[in-house]
Scaffold this active site. Structure first.
Site, PDB file in Angstrom:
ATOM      1  CB  CYS A 139      -0.655  27.263 -18.409  1.00  0.00           C
ATOM      2  SG  CYS A 139       0.454  26.231 -17.437  1.00  0.00           S
ATOM      3  CG  HIS A 272      -2.594  32.573 -15.358  1.00  0.00           C
ATOM      4  ND1 HIS A 272      -3.199  31.609 -16.146  1.00  0.00           N
ATOM      5  CD2 HIS A 272      -1.390  32.051 -14.989  1.00  0.00           C
ATOM      6  CE1 HIS A 272      -2.394  30.568 -16.255  1.00  0.00           C
ATOM      7  NE2 HIS A 272      -1.295  30.796 -15.564  1.00  0.00           N
ATOM      8  CG  HIS A 307      -2.354  26.007 -13.048  1.00  0.00           C
ATOM      9  ND1 HIS A 307      -2.986  25.944 -14.276  1.00  0.00           N
ATOM     10  CD2 HIS A 307      -1.257  26.787 -13.224  1.00  0.00           C
ATOM     11  CE1 HIS A 307      -2.308  26.651 -15.156  1.00  0.00           C
ATOM     12  NE2 HIS A 307      -1.256  27.173 -14.545  1.00  0.00           N
TER      13      HIS A 307
END
Length: 379
Positions: A139, A272, A307
């Protein structure tokens, strides 16, 4: 010509493709309005939540995951290059592209092809003069693409790097995050008392990086400066951040040192923000450890776009640039009841004004990849 490690890098173009659209200003307005971009996508399997932040690709023949990956990358790159006033074939221009797993787990032809085949296909389609550099750090891939591009320019190995991340929703990712229970059964609510996980998204973010001198020679407007980059690996878990967040702290400290700035100079942070309880706790404690005595605004975008895995770091860097430009950060969509004791201001319900000149974006990836970017508003 080589540059020192603390030399700023100019950002002269950017573009994103998200579930809220692909117009830079239009998407930003929807973020400021607190919009979420989720729809229900049927699945043949038992997944924890049918909601995903999918990018509409109606009007194209890109229906399979590997096609969508290339489509999102090429379309976003074209728009970033256009804003930057560049062509992919420009001498000295390098493409640096990241993804988490793209279509690799779901389509056999992707598994039998070289891992960077998708990026080289995109480079050829755009007429790039050199092969693309391709990376995958889960990620943090999009943020790491920016880190690599900045270092190539500082080292004098490239004059312009067009960097970004791209990823697509696939069934394997939906199943994996269902099994790991990192996916919320309801809505994604970063830093909210009801936080219980993230929802998946897809998209792409691309930024044009070049030395300030190169940008000045060709008269390119500077949108922002990438002042510092830092990364670390906490090597604690394949799927969870280190409970002590040592890697995240190291990444932030390295980026601040690289930028040559003190923590007190940072006025806003793009977290995040996956909305898992462990992530929200770890990030809060990390920021408190480094920025104590200061009060940067903390915001997050995954409740807008989901996400987007390998794309998220680049998309969030663009959000920081726009927040610095406009002097306000968007509200965290879905946040209504902030975690008690969270150490910093959170934008709830409406955009929050600020006078910050420096912003930071933190990205945490599976496998312990932690990357931090320090971005400065233009002079």
């Amino acid at each position: 010509m080589s540059a020192s490690s603390s030399t700023p890098v100019a950002i002269t173009g950017m573009a994103w493709t998200t579930s809220l659209g692909d117009d830079l200003e239009g998407v930003w307005r929807r973020m400021l309005a607190g919009e979420m971009g989720f729809v229900e996508m049927p699945s043949e399997h038992r997944v924890r939540n049918l909601r995903v932040a999918a990018v509409p690709t109606s009007g194209t023949s890109a229906t399979r995951a590997h096609q969508r990956l290339r489509y999102l990358a090429s379309q976003t790159l074209r728009r970033a290059l256009r804003q930057g006033g560049l062509e992919a074939s420009s001498p000295g221009l390098r493409l640096v592209l990241g993804t988490s797993l793209g279509a690799y787990l779901d389509e056999a032809e992707e598994r039998t092809a070289p891992l960077d085949a998708w990026a080289q296909d995109v480079a050829r389609e755009l007429g790039a003069s050199e092969p693309a550099l391709c990376l995958s750090t889960a990620c943090s891939s999009g943020a790491d693409a920016l880190l690599v591009g900045a270092e190539l320019i500082r080292a004098g190995l490239a004059e312009v790097c067009v960097c970004g991340g791209v990823d697509v929703i696939t069934e394997s990712k939906r199943l994996a995050h269902s099994a790991l229970t990192t996916m919320s059964p309801g809505l994604i609510r970063p830093f909210d008392q009801r936080h219980d996980g993230m929802l998946l998204g897809e998209g792409a973010g691309v930024l044009v990086l070049e030395s300030p001198a190169h940008a000045a020679r060709r008269g390119a407007p500077v949108l922002a400066l990438l002042r510092g980059v830092g990364s670390a690996n906490d090597a604690a878990s394949m799927t969870s951040p280190d409970a002590e967040a040592l890697g995240a702290r190291l990444a932030i400290e390295r980026s601040l040192a690289d930028a040559g700035v003190a923590p007190a100079e940072v006025g806003l942070i793009n977290a995040h923000g996956t909305a898992t309880p462990v992530n929200d706790r770890v990030e809060g404690e990390t920021f408190q450890a480094i920025f104590r005595g200061n009060a940067p605004i903390v915001f997050a975008t995954k409740s807008n776009f989901g996400h987007s895995l390998g794309a998220t770091g680049a998309i969030e860097a663009i959000a920081v640039v726009l927040a610095l430009r406009d002097g306000r950060v968007p509200p965290i969509a879905g946040l209504e009841q902030p975690l008690p004791g969270f150490p910093f201001p959170l934008p709830v319900g409406r955009p929050q004004p600020h006078q910050a000149r420096l912003g930071l974006s933190l990205t945490l990836g599976f496998g312990g990849f932690d990357t931090s970017l320090v971005i400065q508003a233009p002079e």
